[in-house]
Write a protein that holds these residues in place. Sequence first.
Motif, PDB file in Angstrom:
ATOM      1  N   ASP A  99      -7.516  -1.301   2.651  1.00 36.96           N
ATOM      2  CA  ASP A  99      -7.521  -2.763   2.707  1.00 36.96           C
ATOM      3  C   ASP A  99      -8.049  -3.176   4.081  1.00 36.96           C
ATOM      4  O   ASP A  99      -7.377  -2.998   5.097  1.00 36.96           O
ATOM      5  CB  ASP A  99      -6.111  -3.323   2.500  1.00 36.96           C
ATOM      6  CG  ASP A  99      -6.126  -4.832   2.235  1.00 36.96           C
ATOM      7  OD1 ASP A  99      -7.095  -5.494   2.660  1.00 36.96           O
ATOM      8  OD2 ASP A  99      -5.175  -5.337   1.606  1.00 36.96           O
TER       9      ASP A  99
ATOM     10  N   LYS B 150       1.784   2.192  -3.446  1.00 34.48           N
ATOM     11  CA  LYS B 150       0.701   2.907  -4.131  1.00 34.48           C
ATOM     12  C   LYS B 150       0.628   4.361  -3.685  1.00 34.48           C
ATOM     13  O   LYS B 150       0.418   5.263  -4.501  1.00 34.48           O
ATOM     14  CB  LYS B 150      -0.633   2.211  -3.859  1.00 34.48           C
ATOM     15  CG  LYS B 150      -0.779   0.848  -4.503  1.00 34.48           C
ATOM     16  CD  LYS B 150      -2.159   0.263  -4.213  1.00 34.48           C
ATOM     17  CE  LYS B 150      -2.326  -1.089  -4.878  1.00 34.48           C
ATOM     18  NZ  LYS B 150      -3.673  -1.676  -4.601  1.00 34.48           N
TER      19      LYS B 150
ATOM     20  N   GLU C 204      -1.695   7.160  -5.239  1.00 31.92           N
ATOM     21  CA  GLU C 204      -2.930   6.387  -5.190  1.00 31.92           C
ATOM     22  C   GLU C 204      -3.309   6.132  -3.724  1.00 31.92           C
ATOM     23  O   GLU C 204      -2.533   5.548  -2.973  1.00 31.92           O
ATOM     24  CB  GLU C 204      -2.751   5.035  -5.900  1.00 31.92           C
ATOM     25  CG  GLU C 204      -2.284   5.148  -7.334  1.00 31.92           C
ATOM     26  CD  GLU C 204      -1.930   3.787  -7.912  1.00 31.92           C
ATOM     27  OE1 GLU C 204      -2.516   2.778  -7.453  1.00 31.92           O
ATOM     28  OE2 GLU C 204      -1.053   3.730  -8.784  1.00 31.92           O
TER      29      GLU C 204
ATOM     30  N   ALA D 205      -5.172   4.127  -0.791  1.00 28.48           N
ATOM     31  CA  ALA D 205      -5.418   2.689  -0.726  1.00 28.48           C
ATOM     32  C   ALA D 205      -6.149   2.327   0.558  1.00 28.48           C
ATOM     33  O   ALA D 205      -5.857   2.858   1.630  1.00 28.48           O
ATOM     34  CB  ALA D 205      -4.096   1.931  -0.808  1.00 28.48           C
TER      35      ALA D 205
ATOM     36  N   MET E 126       0.831  -1.197   0.000  1.00 31.75           N
ATOM     37  CA  MET E 126       0.000   0.000   0.000  1.00 31.75           C
ATOM     38  C   MET E 126       0.869   1.252   0.000  1.00 31.75           C
ATOM     39  O   MET E 126       0.522   2.278  -0.617  1.00 31.75           O
ATOM     40  CB  MET E 126      -0.918  -0.002   1.221  1.00 31.75           C
ATOM     41  CG  MET E 126      -1.879  -1.170   1.260  1.00 31.75           C
ATOM     42  SD  MET E 126      -2.818  -1.253   2.795  1.00 31.75           S
ATOM     43  CE  MET E 126      -3.908   0.157   2.577  1.00 31.75           C
TER      44      MET E 126
END
Length: 451
Positions: free
Chosen positions: A131, A122, A127, A129, A119
């Motif tokens: 989860d 990213k 980006e 992220a 992550m």
Amino acid sequence: MKPQTPPKTYRVKSFGCQMNVYDGERMAELLGERGIEPAPEGEEADLVVLNTCHIREKAAEKVYSDIGRLTKAGRAAGKEPMIAVAGCVAQAEGEEIMARAPAVSMVVGPQAYHRLPEMLGKATRGERATDTDMPAIAKFDALPSRDKARKKRFPTAFLTVQEGCDKFCTYCVVPYTRGAEISRPFADLVDEAHRLVDAGVREITLLGQNVNAWSGENAKGHTIGLDGLIRALAKLPDLQRIRYTTSHPNDFTNGLVACHAEVDKLMPYLHLPVQSGSDRVLKAMNRQHTADQYLRLLEQMRAARPDIALSGDFIVGFPGETEAEFDATLSLVDEVGYAQAYSFKYSPRPGTPAATMGDQLPGEVMNERLQRLQASINRDQLAFNQASVGRTCDVLVERRGKHEGQWLGKSPWLQSVWFEGAAEIGDMAQVTLAEAGPNSMRGEVRERAPA
């Protein structure tokens, strides 16, 4: 979100239970494997991980407050930190956090933090992220070996053996944020314990939301419970002490009781939450035991280990709790005589059955009851410490005190003890407990066993 410079330093801030402390350590180890160093004391970190707890009231609001404070401090220092929100608030409210807090780059639940490095990649590309999957065993398989990860020597360590809870107490969010009960495999736990001991650890605390629900197959293929795991770990020559927390009365076995009588390395301390002394309240909480069943279990424990120190958890002001029902809690506290205990005002957690119950009590009633309960608990804790004066015991030296030649550690009964004399971190010092305070003991060192 625009691309960000890969972080060089981090800070993990863990809130709440010991499980979060363990998770915070493991996240730090994951970041360390990527070459990211802990931020020096007093300096702003490039990456801040807020490892959150959802048990107490206004948990989410405190997260947003921390996010705002971090952003403001970072801008003042000329660098806005990358922020990750982890833990149980992340699990419960991940989407809302992403919507309300644009400064947050990552949201990761307590069963998915092994994917934090992915992550992070990213996030550096701009980006955001999220989860919040719950593959608990996969998480442990992906974490780094602890002998490689532990850069600083410390004589105590947590070892998570079990996660999740199937009890569904009506006030508790744990089944929703940590998932169903799972037990880590026996071989994995023995291996991790070996590595911790090889790295200098002398005391291991076994952790679980419901730790005595652990079960597994030992090296011979036999199904064992927590008592079997404790007996196996006790065979590690350089491991001096074993503790465990937190237990549920309904999963307490005769084998575990016997362990306290027969395994010298298992410390004479038991944290066993009860929450209330009223059977009606216990039923409304879905605790699935009565006050008398709880007390009879403590009688068994004291018969097995007469010097055991007892600890508990209490919630005051549960919906509908009457004055007489609160008095039943005070009576239970008086009967047990806890060495220490933890007490909290009831706070409604979104999504739990108790949050929608009628007869929610006013804050002033809960405050007054909490003060009375804590007065009883503090009385008994001081009495336990005073009764310990004159005992000679081993104290595991954990850190230096504030003054030259002063050392701090824990007695077998989990009392904080300080003493002066020749010692090193990791020593097992033989100390006579000479003076009692409400929260600590002063000791006089007799001799020390080198680390």
